[in-house]
Every structure is written in C-alpha cells, then in structure tokens.
Scaffold this active site. Sequence first.
Site, PDB file in Angstrom:
ATOM      1  N   SER A 200      65.904  61.082  35.990  1.00 47.76           N
ATOM      2  CA  SER A 200      66.013  59.658  35.701  1.00 47.76           C
ATOM      3  C   SER A 200      66.603  58.888  36.884  1.00 47.76           C
ATOM      4  O   SER A 200      66.105  59.002  38.006  1.00 47.76           O
ATOM      5  CB  SER A 200      66.836  59.473  34.422  1.00 47.76           C
ATOM      6  OG  SER A 200      66.728  58.172  33.912  1.00 47.76           O
ATOM      7  N   ASP A 365      57.355  58.605  28.134  1.00 49.07           N
ATOM      8  CA  ASP A 365      58.294  59.598  27.592  1.00 49.07           C
ATOM      9  C   ASP A 365      59.329  58.979  26.662  1.00 49.07           C
ATOM     10  O   ASP A 365      60.341  59.590  26.341  1.00 49.07           O
ATOM     11  CB  ASP A 365      58.989  60.358  28.721  1.00 49.07           C
ATOM     12  CG  ASP A 365      59.986  59.508  29.527  1.00 49.07           C
ATOM     13  OD1 ASP A 365      60.181  58.315  29.192  1.00 49.07           O
ATOM     14  OD2 ASP A 365      60.581  60.028  30.488  1.00 49.07           O
ATOM     15  N   HIS A 399      62.118  61.720  27.266  1.00 53.40           N
ATOM     16  CA  HIS A 399      62.945  61.569  28.458  1.00 53.40           C
ATOM     17  C   HIS A 399      64.066  62.611  28.479  1.00 53.40           C
ATOM     18  O   HIS A 399      64.279  63.281  29.498  1.00 53.40           O
ATOM     19  CB  HIS A 399      63.539  60.156  28.474  1.00 53.40           C
ATOM     20  CG  HIS A 399      64.066  59.714  29.797  1.00 53.40           C
ATOM     21  ND1 HIS A 399      63.259  59.372  30.855  1.00 53.40           N
ATOM     22  CD2 HIS A 399      65.346  59.525  30.242  1.00 53.40           C
ATOM     23  CE1 HIS A 399      63.996  58.997  31.885  1.00 53.40           C
ATOM     24  NE2 HIS A 399      65.263  59.085  31.538  1.00 53.40           N
TER      25      HIS A 399
END
Length: 422
Positions: A200, A365, A399
């Site tokens: 991320s 996601d 995610h």
Amino acid sequence: MAFKRLLPLVALLSLLVAPPSSAVPSLQPVVLVPGNTCSQLEARLTDEYEPPPASGCGVPRQGRGWFRLWENFTALQEDSFLFRCYADQLRLVYDPRAGDYRNVPGVKTRVVAFGTTRSFGSDDPARKNVCMEGLVEALERVGYREGENLFGAPYDFRHAPAAPGLASRAFSDWSSSLRLLVERASQRNGNKPVVLVTHSLGGLFATVFLDRTPLRWRRRYVKHLVMLCLGVGGSPLNMWPLASKALASNPASLQAAVLTYGNRSFASMFSLLPSPRVYGRTPLVITRDRNYSADDMPEFLAAAGFSGDEVARYRTRALPVTLSLRAPLVPMTAMNGVGVPTVDQLVFWDGNFSGKPQLVNGDGDGQINLETVLALQRLVEADPDQPYFKSILIPNTTHKGMISDQSALKRVVSEILIGASS
C-alpha cells in the site's frame, strides 16, 4: 508484457556485530516497508505542550519519558479518556517558516524499532491481519530470520514525500535510514542485493525513495521490488475521508480519527488522492450542482472545507509527486487483488459532504481500483530503461487479504523467492 537522520545506533550495531547467520544461505535479504498506519509511534511530552482546554491531556505524561502513542489499543481499553489526548498529540501543524510539517509544540515522536519488523504488530485484535505480521510469519517459515536476512523499514505515516526542492524532513530522514539499512543488510548477507517488499502506501514511499537515489546505487543494492496493492493513480475512495469535515473533527475513536475518516492535519492525507494523469476529467465525486474530477481536486478540497493554504499545499507539495511518479528502474513485480467491489465514484447528490455517499463500484481490491493498477503497468512498460516488470492480478483478493490470506501469502512469498533468484 515487457520484461525488460541515520539509523538508530542500536539498530546499526545489531547489524554489524550480530553472530553469523543461521538462516538459509541462498536467500536474498528482504526489507519490508509496511502500509499506512502500520508503523508504531512513541511520544514524549515537554512543558511546551498545551493540551486542549479542560482535557487534562498533558498532566499524566509530561516529563515522564516515552510512551506508545500509536497504536495503543490496550491503554485505550483501560482508560477511554486517553482517546482525546492521543488524537490531539498525533496532530501535525504546518510551519510556514520551515516550509514543512511538524508535531504540535511540546510533542516529540519517534518510530518504533526501525530496522526490524517489530513495529508492524498491533495490540488490537481487530487489526491483526491489516499489517505485515502474516507475511513476516510466512517468510520465517521458508527460512528468513529477523535481523539476519529479514528487516523492516517502518515510517511516520503522518508525513509524506514532498515535491523536489520542498522540505520533508521526516521523509528525508527515513530515506537516509533506509539507504543505510539496505547497505548494511547487503553486507550482512555476503554483499547480496536486497529484495524490497512494500504494501500500500509503503509502495509510494519506496518508489519515491528509489527515484531519488542514484541509478548506480539502485542497481548495486536492490535485487527486486515487490510492490503489493498499489498503482500510480491514487484512489477515489481516498476522497471520502476528506469530504466530511464534521466526521473528521468528531470521530468516534482514535482508529476513526486516523483510519476511517483520516486526519486532516497529516501531510500524507493528499498523497493517494486520484491523479489527473490517470483519471483526468472522469467524474469522481458527483453532486446535483456539479461534478468533481481529479482535474478539479483543488475545487473539491475547497468545497470540502479546506483552507486556501491547505489547497495550495496540495498543489505544490503532493500533486507534483503524484504526477512525477516513474518506473523504479529496478526489476519489479506488482501484485494486486481484483474481483472485489471498489469505489469508482462517490455520489453526494444533495451536496452534503457530511452524509454517507452513494457508492458506485468498479473492480479492484476494495481500496485500490483496477484503473490505477493498469496505469502502473502502462507507466512501467513504457520506460525502455526498466529492466524487468511483471504484473500479477490475484482474483477475489482484498487489500488486506494480500498480506493475510494464506493463498495470497503463498503467491507473494513465491514471487519474493523467484525475484531473489532471477
């Protein structure tokens, strides 16, 4: 597809004087860079700290040394009164004389355990699978050992890279520390180059870091970049936390203050907003009176209650970083989840940003949508100097699932090992 300030002294000494490694000798050293809010922070208060009126926040802590500021779920369970204190002490202020963000006066902070993965854990059971704990365990099962060939580069997630020529002391200090960590990790492992693995927001930090290091250094010390759950265009979902000033100023918990609705004082709040380079004029926030695209971001921020100075900082500090993202020029694998409903547009039809929007979903996601992933592919593949690039899309993976689901972890570890041997 084409294939083409320094480390803390204690951490440095542990790398230099540690006993010979008992880990699997063929493994490349790995440095993990976690996602947003996955680095633990400690704080110390001085007499200069002025707590909010009638809060009493400064009295219990001033002059009593370092304490865990983020994340301190256990302390909050024992004393919910601390929530207002921690939220206030996490704030950043912008210093126009220095041209940079800093803590509120009287609050000193530091990242916990740089150089290790010990900063990635959380004492909140609800966040056990949000950060890289599962990935650390999976790497240890194949022979990686903390401090031998497995290292971590946590960072102060409240800060962010700034445009070249502008001050961002926190990011500059982290970059210097990461560079030294990579060099020491390589030396510790027979001068093998390292594999950088990011999740991320950590991918943005690492990408900017690589772009600002000499190419000769990159090719000497970085074997492979494995970037999880990030594209290059930001996400429309990140506009939601900034839309509601009312919710941001009156969150229900510390997690809501930092995670759910964001904290408007953080330098990083603008870092993952949708990029005009990717989304252009596509409507992202829709109201009865007008729509807002990535090109209209300054107008959207003004409508959401940001001051003229704050909007100017978006234009001058954050936007140039987004627009200038480039191929890292090291071998790279990007892994992203798809097949999960992911916000493409936010509809505030009556123009009331304090309400909950209607969500128009696309693919992705759950946080990073497919469009920004495809933009990353186009960006990297278009650079003739990029030595190697592979994009892997994992169906029905969220995610956080990328670093917590066993099937996804197996793929991630496999790519780390493949990249290390390529």
